[in-house]
Design a protein around this motif. Structure first.
Motif, PDB file in Angstrom:
ATOM      1  N   SER A  92       0.709  -1.068   0.049  1.00 25.52           N
ATOM      2  CA  SER A  92       0.082   0.023   0.044  1.00 25.52           C
ATOM      3  C   SER A  92       0.773   1.336   0.145  1.00 25.52           C
ATOM      4  CB  SER A  92      -0.688  -0.034   1.237  1.00 25.52           C
ATOM      5  OG  SER A  92      -1.656  -1.276   1.033  1.00 25.52           O
ATOM      6  N   ASP A  93       2.174   1.269   0.093  1.00 24.26           N
ATOM      7  CA  ASP A  93       2.803   2.466   0.405  1.00 24.26           C
ATOM      8  C   ASP A  93       2.814   3.318  -0.943  1.00 24.26           C
ATOM      9  OD1 ASP A  93       3.672   2.820   2.688  1.00 24.26           O
ATOM     10  OD2 ASP A  93       5.623   1.950   2.556  1.00 24.26           O
ATOM     11  N   ARG A  94       2.621   2.587  -2.128  1.00 19.66           N
ATOM     12  CA  ARG A  94       2.397   3.423  -3.525  1.00 19.66           C
ATOM     13  C   ARG A  94       1.288   3.871  -3.720  1.00 19.66           C
ATOM     14  NH1 ARG A  94       5.886   3.431  -8.041  1.00 19.66           N
ATOM     15  NH2 ARG A  94       7.199   1.839  -7.038  1.00 19.66           N
ATOM     16  N   PHE A  95       0.251   3.265  -3.248  1.00 22.67           N
ATOM     17  CA  PHE A  95      -1.164   3.780  -3.567  1.00 22.67           C
ATOM     18  C   PHE A  95      -2.084   3.091  -2.609  1.00 22.67           C
ATOM     19  CE2 PHE A  95      -5.181   3.509  -6.052  1.00 22.67           C
ATOM     20  CZ  PHE A  95      -5.348   4.937  -6.266  1.00 22.67           C
ATOM     21  N   PRO A  96      -2.335   3.728  -1.387  1.00 21.98           N
ATOM     22  CA  PRO A  96      -3.042   3.505  -0.340  1.00 21.98           C
ATOM     23  C   PRO A  96      -4.680   3.581  -0.394  1.00 21.98           C
ATOM     24  CG  PRO A  96      -2.203   5.218   0.402  1.00 21.98           C
ATOM     25  CD  PRO A  96      -1.790   5.064  -0.899  1.00 21.98           C
ATOM     26  N   CYS A  97      -5.094   3.349  -1.621  1.00 19.40           N
ATOM     27  CA  CYS A  97      -6.490   3.529  -1.955  1.00 19.40           C
ATOM     28  C   CYS A  97      -7.057   2.300  -2.814  1.00 19.40           C
ATOM     29  CB  CYS A  97      -6.790   4.889  -2.731  1.00 19.40           C
ATOM     30  SG  CYS A  97      -6.043   6.282  -2.017  1.00 19.40           S
ATOM     31  N   LYS A  98      -8.320   2.079  -2.664  1.00 21.75           N
ATOM     32  CA  LYS A  98      -9.149   1.136  -3.361  1.00 21.75           C
ATOM     33  C   LYS A  98     -10.417   1.469  -3.716  1.00 21.75           C
ATOM     34  CE  LYS A  98     -11.293  -1.727   0.186  1.00 21.75           C
ATOM     35  NZ  LYS A  98     -11.487  -3.043   0.643  1.00 21.75           N
ATOM     36  N   GLN A  99     -10.752   0.911  -4.805  1.00 22.63           N
ATOM     37  CA  GLN A  99     -12.205   1.235  -5.422  1.00 22.63           C
ATOM     38  C   GLN A  99     -13.289   1.007  -4.443  1.00 22.63           C
ATOM     39  OE1 GLN A  99     -12.924   0.066  -9.259  1.00 22.63           O
ATOM     40  NE2 GLN A  99     -14.407   1.596  -9.686  1.00 22.63           N
ATOM     41  N   ILE A 100     -14.154   1.787  -3.977  1.00 18.03           N
ATOM     42  CA  ILE A 100     -15.348   1.567  -3.090  1.00 18.03           C
ATOM     43  C   ILE A 100     -16.319   0.634  -3.880  1.00 18.03           C
ATOM     44  CG2 ILE A 100     -17.217   2.568  -1.826  1.00 18.03           C
ATOM     45  CD1 ILE A 100     -15.620   5.104  -1.553  1.00 18.03           C
ATOM     46  N   LYS A 101     -16.565  -0.594  -3.111  1.00 16.06           N
ATOM     47  CA  LYS A 101     -17.699  -1.422  -3.712  1.00 16.06           C
ATOM     48  C   LYS A 101     -18.902  -1.295  -2.754  1.00 16.06           C
ATOM     49  CE  LYS A 101     -14.417  -4.818  -5.643  1.00 16.06           C
ATOM     50  NZ  LYS A 101     -13.816  -6.187  -5.743  1.00 16.06           N
ATOM     51  N   THR A 102     -18.758  -1.422  -1.627  1.00 15.72           N
ATOM     52  CA  THR A 102     -20.002  -1.139  -0.550  1.00 15.72           C
ATOM     53  C   THR A 102     -19.466  -0.111   0.331  1.00 15.72           C
ATOM     54  OG1 THR A 102     -20.105  -3.648  -0.658  1.00 15.72           O
ATOM     55  CG2 THR A 102     -21.229  -2.573   1.021  1.00 15.72           C
ATOM     56  N   GLU A 103     -20.116   1.010   0.463  1.00 10.75           N
ATOM     57  CA  GLU A 103     -19.913   2.072   1.119  1.00 10.75           C
ATOM     58  C   GLU A 103     -19.764   1.762   2.458  1.00 10.75           C
ATOM     59  OE1 GLU A 103     -19.657   6.385   1.799  1.00 10.75           O
ATOM     60  OE2 GLU A 103     -19.625   5.224  -0.160  1.00 10.75           O
ATOM     61  N   ALA A 104     -20.702   1.054   3.114  1.00 12.18           N
ATOM     62  CA  ALA A 104     -20.607   0.657   4.546  1.00 12.18           C
ATOM     63  C   ALA A 104     -19.104  -0.116   5.081  1.00 12.18           C
ATOM     64  CB  ALA A 104     -21.730  -0.241   5.054  1.00 12.18           C
ATOM     65  N   LYS A 105     -18.767  -1.021   4.018  1.00 14.91           N
ATOM     66  CA  LYS A 105     -17.667  -1.901   4.194  1.00 14.91           C
ATOM     67  C   LYS A 105     -16.488  -1.042   3.773  1.00 14.91           C
ATOM     68  CE  LYS A 105     -15.722  -6.246   2.984  1.00 14.91           C
ATOM     69  NZ  LYS A 105     -15.738  -7.457   2.319  1.00 14.91           N
ATOM     70  N   ASP A 106     -16.314  -0.581   2.801  1.00 17.88           N
ATOM     71  CA  ASP A 106     -15.212   0.114   2.400  1.00 17.88           C
ATOM     72  C   ASP A 106     -14.730   1.513   2.867  1.00 17.88           C
ATOM     73  OD1 ASP A 106     -14.674  -2.238   1.022  1.00 17.88           O
ATOM     74  OD2 ASP A 106     -15.654  -1.676  -0.855  1.00 17.88           O
ATOM     75  N   CYS A 107     -15.897   2.201   3.201  1.00 17.13           N
ATOM     76  CA  CYS A 107     -15.494   3.529   3.679  1.00 17.13           C
ATOM     77  C   CYS A 107     -15.574   3.538   5.271  1.00 17.13           C
ATOM     78  CB  CYS A 107     -16.601   4.615   3.291  1.00 17.13           C
ATOM     79  SG  CYS A 107     -16.344   6.331   3.464  1.00 17.13           S
ATOM     80  N   VAL A 108     -14.345   3.604   5.747  1.00 17.11           N
ATOM     81  CA  VAL A 108     -14.304   3.528   7.228  1.00 17.11           C
ATOM     82  C   VAL A 108     -14.078   4.947   7.862  1.00 17.11           C
ATOM     83  CG1 VAL A 108     -12.912   2.402   9.195  1.00 17.11           C
ATOM     84  CG2 VAL A 108     -13.089   1.092   7.011  1.00 17.11           C
ATOM     85  N   LYS A 109     -14.862   5.174   9.096  1.00 14.17           N
ATOM     86  CA  LYS A 109     -14.613   6.252   9.634  1.00 14.17           C
ATOM     87  C   LYS A 109     -14.673   5.912  11.356  1.00 14.17           C
ATOM     88  CE  LYS A 109     -17.283   8.835   6.197  1.00 14.17           C
ATOM     89  NZ  LYS A 109     -18.815   9.799   5.835  1.00 14.17           N
ATOM     90  N   ILE A 110     -14.331   7.182  12.020  1.00  6.74           N
ATOM     91  CA  ILE A 110     -14.336   6.906  13.347  1.00  6.74           C
ATOM     92  C   ILE A 110     -15.040   8.139  14.040  1.00  6.74           C
ATOM     93  CG2 ILE A 110     -12.933   6.832  15.482  1.00  6.74           C
ATOM     94  CD1 ILE A 110     -10.687   5.762  14.101  1.00  6.74           C
TER      95      ILE A 110
END
Length: 266
Positions: free
Chosen positions: A154-172
């Motif tokens: 992940s150091d080169r590109f620490p992002c991935k395409q969102i497939k499921t908002e609830a699962k892939d978009c993490v917040k605190i």
């Protein structure tokens, strides 16, 4: 307490001085005298010289500080100029600052070095150049979310395409009641430290360590020294206690960092 040349027996030291040349210096660098010469050699040390070669050095007795008094010395509790004890005070906390001294909009205060997620916007991540500095804000492409798993991946590109908002978009989300540790989704690398008024600081475990719900735990692969990749001033020491491989977190002296090529603090 006064150390004086008079405390030594004159009859013991007069022998052998009759043949000494006038102007010759003793071991303290003073003119030869039938009586011993006492010289302060430091704030707390005394040198006793008899003749051109004989000298004994030791600590002041009766008081910690040495004061020169002719060919004798006084040992007292009063520190002479330049020997005052240091006053130890807590250093002020470092002022956080960004790359140019001012934080970018949306930056976070860094808790270590490297890549960190944003606690409230999964499309944003941060690069931290040093502890207690403000981060450099980075943005994933549209419809991508932060997804750091390891340096190799992940150091080169620490992002991935969102497939499921609830699962892939993490917040605190933090409440305002006291300090609390918050997991960052299912990540074993990142967690949030919540403080009053809903503020959150993102924390990252070093390579080789995982978050167990309360702290980052480093797992030793074998004996040796391993860097803390988040805090360069720290490292891990792995060794056997009996038959068990154990780990200790170690800190370099202030101002030093662990050099992975030399495997020492420099």
């Amino acid at each position: 307490m006064r150390f004086s040349t008079a405390i030594f027996s004159t009859s013991c030291v007069l022998l052998g001085f009759a043949q000494l040349s006038l102007g010759q210096l003793n071991a303290c660098g003073r003119p030869i005298d039938p009586l011993p010469t006492l010289v302060c050699t430091g704030c707390n040390t005394v040198k006793i010289c008899i003749g051109p070669t004989s000298a004994t050095e030791g600590l002041c007795v009766g008081g910690p500080y040495c004061h020169q008094n002719g060919n004798g010395v006084d040992c007292t509790d009063e520190a002479p100029p330049g020997c005052e004890p240091d006053i130890v005070t807590e250093p002020p906390p470092p002022e956080p600052e960004g790359e140019d001294g001012d934080p970018e909009e949306g930056s976070i205060l860094c808790t270590g070095v490297g890549i960190f997620p944003d606690p409230t916007d999964c499309n944003v991540y941060h690069y931290c150049p040093a502890r207690n500095r403000f981060s450099w804000v980075q943005v994933c492409p549209p419809d991508y979310a932060f997804a750091y798993t390891s340096p190799a991946v992940s150091d080169r590109f620490p992002c991935k395409q969102i497939k499921t908002e609830a699962k892939d978009c993490v917040k605190i989300s933090c409440s305002s009641s006291g300090d609390t540790l918050k997991s960052y989704g299912t990540s074993k690398i990142f967690y949030g430290l919540c403080s009053g008024e809903g503020r959150v600081a993102m924390v990252k475990c070093s390579d080789g360590a995982t978050f167990n719900g309360t702290e980052c735990v480093f797992k030793c692969a074998k004996e040796g020294l391993y860097p803390n990749t988040v805090d360069p001033s720290q490292y891990y020491q792995c060794y056997f206690a009996g038959k068990t491989l154990v780990v200790r977190a170690k800190s370099c002296l202030e101002g030093r960092t662990f050099d992975t090529s030399l495997m020492v603090c420099t």
